[in-house]
Write an enzyme that holds these catalytic residues in place. Structure first.
Site, PDB file in Angstrom:
ATOM      1  N   ASN A 166     -25.926 -19.994  89.894  1.00 41.87           N
ATOM      2  CA  ASN A 166     -25.213 -19.893  91.317  1.00 41.87           C
ATOM      3  C   ASN A 166     -24.286 -18.810  91.372  1.00 41.87           C
ATOM      4  O   ASN A 166     -24.039 -18.235  92.100  1.00 41.87           O
ATOM      5  CB  ASN A 166     -24.720 -21.240  91.423  1.00 41.87           C
ATOM      6  CG  ASN A 166     -23.818 -21.535  90.426  1.00 41.87           C
ATOM      7  OD1 ASN A 166     -24.202 -21.328  89.094  1.00 41.87           O
ATOM      8  ND2 ASN A 166     -22.877 -22.217  90.503  1.00 41.87           N
ATOM      9  N   GLU A 265     -20.779 -26.509  79.994  1.00 42.29           N
ATOM     10  CA  GLU A 265     -20.132 -26.770  81.339  1.00 42.29           C
ATOM     11  C   GLU A 265     -21.405 -27.097  82.120  1.00 42.29           C
ATOM     12  O   GLU A 265     -22.314 -26.310  82.568  1.00 42.29           O
ATOM     13  CB  GLU A 265     -19.490 -25.166  81.807  1.00 42.29           C
ATOM     14  CG  GLU A 265     -18.402 -24.764  80.910  1.00 42.29           C
ATOM     15  CD  GLU A 265     -17.761 -23.570  81.429  1.00 42.29           C
ATOM     16  OE1 GLU A 265     -18.359 -22.783  82.106  1.00 42.29           O
ATOM     17  OE2 GLU A 265     -16.788 -22.967  80.456  1.00 42.29           O
ATOM     18  N   GLU A 478     -13.111 -23.633  77.872  1.00 39.35           N
ATOM     19  CA  GLU A 478     -13.053 -22.182  77.833  1.00 39.35           C
ATOM     20  C   GLU A 478     -11.960 -21.580  78.621  1.00 39.35           C
ATOM     21  O   GLU A 478     -11.259 -22.286  79.439  1.00 39.35           O
ATOM     22  CB  GLU A 478     -14.548 -21.530  78.083  1.00 39.35           C
ATOM     23  CG  GLU A 478     -15.653 -22.094  77.162  1.00 39.35           C
ATOM     24  CD  GLU A 478     -16.872 -21.132  76.952  1.00 39.35           C
ATOM     25  OE1 GLU A 478     -16.681 -20.033  77.204  1.00 39.35           O
ATOM     26  OE2 GLU A 478     -17.976 -21.716  76.856  1.00 39.35           O
TER      27      GLU A 478
HETATM   28  P1  NAD Z   1     -30.175 -25.635  84.897  1.00 41.27           P
HETATM   29  O1  NAD Z   1     -29.688 -26.786  83.833  1.00 41.27           O
HETATM   30  O2  NAD Z   1     -31.561 -25.898  85.385  1.00 41.27           O
HETATM   31  O3  NAD Z   1     -30.538 -24.324  84.361  1.00 41.27           O
HETATM   32  C1  NAD Z   1     -29.480 -23.738  83.436  1.00 41.27           C
HETATM   33  C2  NAD Z   1     -30.200 -22.851  82.336  1.00 41.27           C
HETATM   34  O4  NAD Z   1     -30.702 -23.555  81.366  1.00 41.27           O
HETATM   35  C3  NAD Z   1     -31.256 -21.895  82.861  1.00 41.27           C
HETATM   36  O5  NAD Z   1     -31.212 -20.598  82.280  1.00 41.27           O
HETATM   37  C4  NAD Z   1     -32.521 -22.533  82.600  1.00 41.27           C
HETATM   38  O6  NAD Z   1     -33.643 -21.496  82.400  1.00 41.27           O
HETATM   39  C5  NAD Z   1     -31.931 -23.004  81.069  1.00 41.27           C
HETATM   40  N1  NAD Z   1     -32.741 -24.188  80.643  1.00 41.27           N
HETATM   41  C6  NAD Z   1     -33.383 -25.145  81.216  1.00 41.27           C
HETATM   42  N2  NAD Z   1     -33.865 -26.250  80.518  1.00 41.27           N
HETATM   43  C7  NAD Z   1     -33.722 -25.608  79.105  1.00 41.27           C
HETATM   44  C8  NAD Z   1     -33.890 -25.910  77.847  1.00 41.27           C
HETATM   45  N3  NAD Z   1     -34.428 -27.363  77.521  1.00 41.27           N
HETATM   46  N4  NAD Z   1     -33.444 -25.542  76.811  1.00 41.27           N
HETATM   47  C9  NAD Z   1     -32.763 -24.053  76.878  1.00 41.27           C
HETATM   48  N5  NAD Z   1     -32.461 -23.820  78.283  1.00 41.27           N
HETATM   49  C10 NAD Z   1     -32.924 -24.641  79.403  1.00 41.27           C
HETATM   50  O7  NAD Z   1     -28.938 -25.291  85.826  1.00 41.27           O
HETATM   51  P2  NAD Z   1     -29.204 -24.280  87.147  1.00 41.27           P
HETATM   52  O8  NAD Z   1     -30.014 -25.146  88.229  1.00 41.27           O
HETATM   53  O9  NAD Z   1     -29.483 -23.216  86.803  1.00 41.27           O
HETATM   54  O10 NAD Z   1     -27.728 -24.515  87.629  1.00 41.27           O
HETATM   55  C11 NAD Z   1     -26.969 -25.570  88.320  1.00 41.27           C
HETATM   56  C12 NAD Z   1     -26.181 -26.562  87.711  1.00 41.27           C
HETATM   57  O11 NAD Z   1     -25.417 -25.781  87.000  1.00 41.27           O
HETATM   58  C13 NAD Z   1     -25.657 -27.486  88.551  1.00 41.27           C
HETATM   59  O12 NAD Z   1     -25.817 -28.946  88.038  1.00 41.27           O
HETATM   60  C14 NAD Z   1     -24.290 -27.111  88.439  1.00 41.27           C
HETATM   61  O13 NAD Z   1     -23.239 -28.131  88.433  1.00 41.27           O
HETATM   62  C15 NAD Z   1     -24.416 -26.661  87.047  1.00 41.27           C
HETATM   63  N6  NAD Z   1     -23.042 -25.558  87.073  1.00 41.27           N
HETATM   64  C16 NAD Z   1     -22.045 -25.981  86.238  1.00 41.27           C
HETATM   65  C17 NAD Z   1     -21.051 -25.110  86.012  1.00 41.27           C
HETATM   66  C18 NAD Z   1     -19.504 -25.370  85.330  1.00 41.27           C
HETATM   67  O14 NAD Z   1     -18.980 -24.576  85.079  1.00 41.27           O
HETATM   68  N7  NAD Z   1     -19.585 -26.751  84.919  1.00 41.27           N
HETATM   69  C19 NAD Z   1     -20.919 -23.861  86.590  1.00 41.27           C
HETATM   70  C20 NAD Z   1     -21.951 -23.492  87.512  1.00 41.27           C
HETATM   71  C21 NAD Z   1     -23.038 -24.507  87.470  1.00 41.27           C
END
Ligand code: NAD
Length: 497
Positions: A166, A265, A478
């Site tokens: 995002n 996060e 962080e």
């Molecule tokens: P996601 O969890 O689908 O993917 C994030 C990353 O993790 C990607 O690079 C993905 O390839 C990797 N990944 C997925 N499964 C994995 C596994 N089993 N092992 C290792 N890596 C793996 O998240 P997204 O769809 O990319 O992002 C949206 C989500 O992120 C939303 O839930 C949002 O709230 C959250 N988010 C949180 C913050 C925060 O600071 N708290 C900031 C931005 C986004």
């Protein structure tokens, strides 16, 4: 050698992994495709890292840790991070183009938020490490001579950095910059949806002379791909992750092997609480941004709005009017205020929640579907900004993170009641409180279960402050010295005098 090359016969970029200072394809020859969220056209072909590339990246990071990077003085390391920031700014337009191509977000948003913050992260953490204080304790001993203790801060090692799509450059550098400032080396796994800016940063690292192997990038997916290979690799000393709560839990399990620390996060379903005594104009403006900025794809964004009953009808009508004025369109159109979602897959997910809201009995105040777009964007991942009312707090629409441009607005009658409702979910990332009553602002902020509470603002960020989530929204903090705490180990030295 450029990592991001346009193939001569098409506008399709070829994106490789960045390992030990070189841009490399996968030995397997495997690639995956990236489509424009705006037009649906193929824009990049990415080399997918297999276990051998991930292993090579971790080994390169380990070698650099104990080699040229480890032998730099703290001041020289900080200077290198300032140089990285300056080089990002020099190549600002390339980063801008790459980020916008991957995400489809309006140029103006990426120009004012994503890319400047990408550069600022390196400056802030270079400053932080230079100004980091040492712990020092004198102690008494039975012989009266005493002893002194001081704690040495050491890098934690090779850090695995797993990133979402995002705010790709912003969130990736938010972790890479402090990790490097503390003397660690990193292997980054960007989201499969947004591979470009992390790769471009490899060029920057080479240009400013960051030693080979300090910064590495492996591309791919999560399970049974680069994400999993990286997080379960025994050569990775610590893992920092931003993304969905479910993924964070999987990563935590991987990190349990070897008892490696994690910083997570994760997701949210953030509330905004609007009291009748608020500055209405400010509350509307802030709520508009927190619901619809980046097409609602901001972890800190608001999806649950609670409005004190006397203001409820006025607020709903005013937010509807503003939401209907959002201009959905292409990133380069200066009039665009809302771009597409990241992908067709995510669009389908968000539209399924739009349908669910209706079956749950919501009143659709505005939106609720997909806009009709001109031909060139007919295959884009656009959805309408959407507002609902009328659902109980237990509805799926009001309890699950949708991560789209939408919110549910509910009335409330008392402070105690709204705090209870705001805290009712397992998430606890961020909240916004709108009131002109200072005492109430402090009182409510202190009772909200969230890592970050904004009063009369939203997304106002001082990068020295603790950032993270409570409950299922995160583990650890962080930002500023909190980042130093995660990215270093302390060794206490006790000297008997
Ligand atoms: P996601 O969890 O689908 O993917 C994030 C990353 O993790 C990607 O690079 C993905 O390839 C990797 N990944 C997925 N499964 C994995 C596994 N089993 N092992 C290792 N890596 C793996 O998240 P997204 O769809 O990319 O992002 C949206 C989500 O992120 C939303 O839930 C949002 O709230 C959250 N988010 C949180 C913050 C925060 O600071 N708290 C900031 C931005 C986004």
């Amino acid at each position: 050698m450029l990592d991001v090359t346009r193939q001569p016969d098409a506008a399709v970029k070829n994106i490789r992994n960045f390992i030990a200072g070189d841009f490399v394809a996968a030995a397997s020859g495997k690639t995956f495709d990236k489509y424009s969220p705006v037009t649906g056209a193929l824009i990049a072909r990415i080399c997918e890292a297999g276990e051998s590339e991930v292993d090579a990246a971790v080994k390169a990071a380990r070698a650099a840790l104990h080699g040229p990077w480890g032998s730099l003085t703290l001041a020289a390391r900080a200077d290198m991070l300032y140089a990285v920031a300056n080089e990002i700014n020099k190549r600002f337009d390339e980063f801008l183009e790459a980020e916008v191509a991957d995400t489809g977000k309006p140029l103006s948003l990426a120009r004012h938020l994503d890319i400047p913050r990408g550069a600022a992260n390196f400056k802030v953490f270079a400053d932080t490490i230079k100004n980091g204080s040492t712990e020092f304790f004198e102690m008494a001993t039975p012989d009266g001579a005493g002893a002194i203790n001081y704690a040495l801060r050491r890098p934690i090692g090779v850090v695995g950095v797993v990133c979402p799509w995002n705010l790709p450059l912003l969130l990736m550098t938010w972790k890479v910059a402090p990790a490097l400032a503390c003397g660690n080396t990193v292997v980054v796994k960007p989201s499969e949806e947004t591979p470009q800016t992390a790769t471009l940063l490899g060029e920057v690292m080479n240009t400013v002379g960051v030693p080979k192997g300090v910064y590495n990038v492996v591309h791919g997916f999560g399970p049974d791909s680069a994400g999993e290979f990286l997080t379960r690799h025994p050569g990775v000393s610590a893992i920092t992750f931003t993304g969905e709560t479910r993924t964070g839990a999987a990563i935590m399990k991987a990190a349990a092997d070897g008892a490696r620390p994690v910083s997570l996060e994760m997701g949210g379903k953030n509330p905004a609480i609007v009291f009748a005594d608020c500055d209405l104009e400010a509350a509307l403006e802030g709520t508009m941004r927190s619901c619809f900025a980046n097409a609602g794809q901001v972890c800190l964004g608001t999806e649950r709005v609670f409005v004190e009953r006397p203001l409820f009808d006025t607020f709903v009508a005013a937010l509807k009017e503003r939401a209907e004025k959002l201009k959905i369109g292409a990133p380069e159109d200066a009039a665009t205020t809302m771009g597409p979602l990241i992908s067709q897959e995510h669009r389908n997910k968000v539209l399924s929640y739009y349908a669910k809201a209706v079956t749950e009995g919501a009143t659709v105040v505005t939106g609720g579907g997909a806009p009709v777009m001109p031909d060139a964007m007919a295959k884009g991942a656009f959805v309408q900004p959407t507002i609902w009312t009328g659902l109980p707090d237990t509805a799926v629409t009001v309890t699950e993170e949708i991560f789209g441009p939408c919110c549910h607005i509910a009335p409330f009658d008392s402070e105690d009641e709204v705090i209870k409702r705001a805290n009712a979910l397992d998430y606890g990332l961020a909240a916004a409180v709108w009131t002109t009553n200072l005492t109430r602002a402090h009182r409510v902020a202190g009772r909200i279960e969230a890592g970050i509470v904004w009063v009369n603002s939203w997304f106002l960020r001082d990068l020295r402050t603790p950032f993270g989530g409570t409950k299922q929204s995160g583990i650890g903090r962080e930002g500023g010295v909190h980042s130093l705490a995660f990215y270093t180990e302390l060794t206490n030295v006790c000297i008997k005098l």
